[in-house]
Enzyme design. Sequence first.
Site, PDB file in Angstrom:
ATOM      1  N   CYS A  94     -27.490  -8.345  13.742  1.00 40.42           N
ATOM      2  CA  CYS A  94     -28.738  -7.676  14.124  1.00 40.42           C
ATOM      3  C   CYS A  94     -29.928  -8.293  13.394  1.00 40.42           C
ATOM      4  O   CYS A  94     -30.966  -8.572  14.000  1.00 40.42           O
ATOM      5  CB  CYS A  94     -28.674  -6.184  13.793  1.00 40.42           C
TER       6      CYS A  94
ATOM      7  N   CYS B 122      -7.761  -2.346  -5.187  1.00 39.98           N
ATOM      8  CA  CYS B 122      -6.321  -2.045  -5.206  1.00 39.98           C
ATOM      9  C   CYS B 122      -5.500  -3.338  -5.213  1.00 39.98           C
ATOM     10  O   CYS B 122      -4.550  -3.482  -5.967  1.00 39.98           O
ATOM     11  CB  CYS B 122      -5.943  -1.230  -3.964  1.00 39.98           C
TER      12      CYS B 122
ATOM     13  N   CYS C 297       0.853  -1.194   0.000  1.00 39.84           N
ATOM     14  CA  CYS C 297       0.000   0.000   0.000  1.00 39.84           C
ATOM     15  C   CYS C 297       0.887   1.242   0.000  1.00 39.84           C
ATOM     16  O   CYS C 297       0.617   2.235  -0.692  1.00 39.84           O
ATOM     17  CB  CYS C 297      -0.899   0.028   1.238  1.00 39.84           C
TER      18      CYS C 297
ATOM     19  N   ARG D 252     -21.930  -6.650  12.043  1.00 43.33           N
ATOM     20  CA  ARG D 252     -22.946  -6.218  13.018  1.00 43.33           C
ATOM     21  C   ARG D 252     -24.336  -6.215  12.387  1.00 43.33           C
ATOM     22  O   ARG D 252     -25.308  -6.631  13.002  1.00 43.33           O
ATOM     23  CB  ARG D 252     -22.605  -4.836  13.568  1.00 43.33           C
TER      24      ARG D 252
ATOM     25  N   CYS E 290     -34.348  -1.932  11.719  1.00 50.11           N
ATOM     26  CA  CYS E 290     -33.284  -1.186  12.396  1.00 50.11           C
ATOM     27  C   CYS E 290     -33.922  -0.075  13.229  1.00 50.11           C
ATOM     28  O   CYS E 290     -33.549   0.178  14.376  1.00 50.11           O
ATOM     29  CB  CYS E 290     -32.336  -0.557  11.378  1.00 50.11           C
TER      30      CYS E 290
ATOM     31  N   CYS F 130       2.411   3.164  -3.221  1.00 50.80           N
ATOM     32  CA  CYS F 130       1.669   4.210  -3.937  1.00 50.80           C
ATOM     33  C   CYS F 130       1.200   5.333  -3.011  1.00 50.80           C
ATOM     34  O   CYS F 130       1.191   6.502  -3.403  1.00 50.80           O
ATOM     35  CB  CYS F 130       0.441   3.614  -4.626  1.00 50.80           C
ATOM     36  N   HIS F 131       0.772   4.960  -1.794  1.00 45.51           N
ATOM     37  CA  HIS F 131       0.061   5.931  -0.951  1.00 45.51           C
ATOM     38  C   HIS F 131       0.949   6.611   0.086  1.00 45.51           C
ATOM     39  O   HIS F 131       0.498   7.553   0.742  1.00 45.51           O
ATOM     40  CB  HIS F 131      -1.096   5.242  -0.210  1.00 45.51           C
TER      41      HIS F 131
ATOM     42  N   CYS G 164     -35.542  -0.421  16.949  1.00 45.01           N
ATOM     43  CA  CYS G 164     -34.668  -0.294  18.120  1.00 45.01           C
ATOM     44  C   CYS G 164     -33.880   1.017  18.102  1.00 45.01           C
ATOM     45  O   CYS G 164     -33.809   1.710  19.109  1.00 45.01           O
ATOM     46  CB  CYS G 164     -33.690  -1.469  18.188  1.00 45.01           C
ATOM     47  N   HIS G 165     -33.257   1.336  16.974  1.00 53.12           N
ATOM     48  CA  HIS G 165     -32.239   2.389  16.972  1.00 53.12           C
ATOM     49  C   HIS G 165     -32.764   3.785  16.647  1.00 53.12           C
ATOM     50  O   HIS G 165     -32.043   4.763  16.797  1.00 53.12           O
ATOM     51  CB  HIS G 165     -31.101   2.000  16.028  1.00 53.12           C
TER      52      HIS G 165
END
Lengths: 157, 284
Positions: free
Chosen positions: B245, B137, B100, B241, B200, B103-104, B203-204
């Site tokens: 859920c 990449c 990586c 996650r 979702c 190039c970066h 609850c959230h």
Amino acid sequence: MKLTALTLAGVFVAGAALANGVAPDEVTYGEYGAVEASLSGAEGNADKGREIFSTKSMGNCVSCHAVSALPDVPFQGEVGPMLDGVGGYRSAEELRGIVANAKMTFEGTVMPAFYKTSGFIRPGNGYTGKAAEGPIDPILSAQDVEDVVAFLMTLQD
Amino acid sequence: MIFRMMTAAAAMLALTAPMLAAGGADDDTLIINEDLEITTKAAAAPHLDGHLDEVISGWHFRDDDTQAMEMDDFDNPGMIFVDQGIDQWNAVEGSEEKSCASCHGDPEEMAGVKAVYPKWNEEAGEVRTLQMQMNDCRENRMGAEPWKYDAGAAINMEALLASVSRGMPVNVAIDGPAAEAWEMGKEMYYTRYGLLELSCASCHEQNYGNYIRADHLSQGQINGFPTYRLKNAKLNGAHGRFKGCIRDTRAETFSPGSPEFVALELYVASRGNGLDVEGPSVRN
């Protein structure tokens, strides 16, 4: 005439009990979501209902609803209303309808339907994350619902 | 919570006690390494009108001990995986014999990148998550094997890229060519999946701040991902996650890296626009 009707009703109830009560898809909800007759055809057992209410692998109702009468049960939730005294201000018929499918009483409620087997989006096989196979069992049996209702009816102020 | 603040907090206790009893977000301030203040509450983006007024990092819903772990990189177990990510960053791999870094340059050169992902890629004609871009990449510039989605190496690298963007506001684009995926993600967010028929939002959005059994529901923001969870003692990706859920609604869930979860990540990330990148965070 009245006597005949009563006799017939008696035969019908007995027949329903023998056939293990009313199937989830056959439950009749009243205009406001109440369910008149026992789903199993039998009476509920409040002690069993208390266990179902409190146990994670069973009804797990306490995840969302707090009840002061269960001081030994930790981590009572607050997503749904607390249920102290609910047996005083709700009838058994109303509570049966709410436990079986609360959406018939409260449109759009977050509360899951505990006695329902169809109409789900991507139904799963338990908590595996995989698709359900074969017919879906309701989360609670007809008798489980009756037991929970019997327990709720003991919650009097 | 910083100890200096505890006296003031105690003085406030009589006033705030009813709110605390209701289990809402706390009012602590997240400062990492006593230096970097993180924006953990912000006015909700216009697209959340009618849904949320304020967006709140999940950090505010955790207890003081868990919060403290994120306030010092030596106490944050997620930083161990960031270190592994640095080794990966510098490792030459593949037929092109590049790393990586070839190039970066330094990882710090990537500051700000995590904050705008997922992002539309014009050439590919698709919305890409950071992990998808990393694998592009690897396959096309390094000639290396792609990493498995949301598994160790990919999560380590995502954590590294998150860490160098900490303190920069999440700002994912939801319009233009990204709009289609964003709408798909939004529809998923409000779909009530599984036998429990929970979305979702159930609850959230509708219940953040409330306890569901022992779990204190947050807004489900992902500005802190990847997140080190005390529950499984590893770094967790957002897709992992999401998978858990939806599984927990007793549904047939989706797979990490699937088009559905790419769309959902874009939508959920956009709900956190204005919050600072805070990964790798520490959560329950």
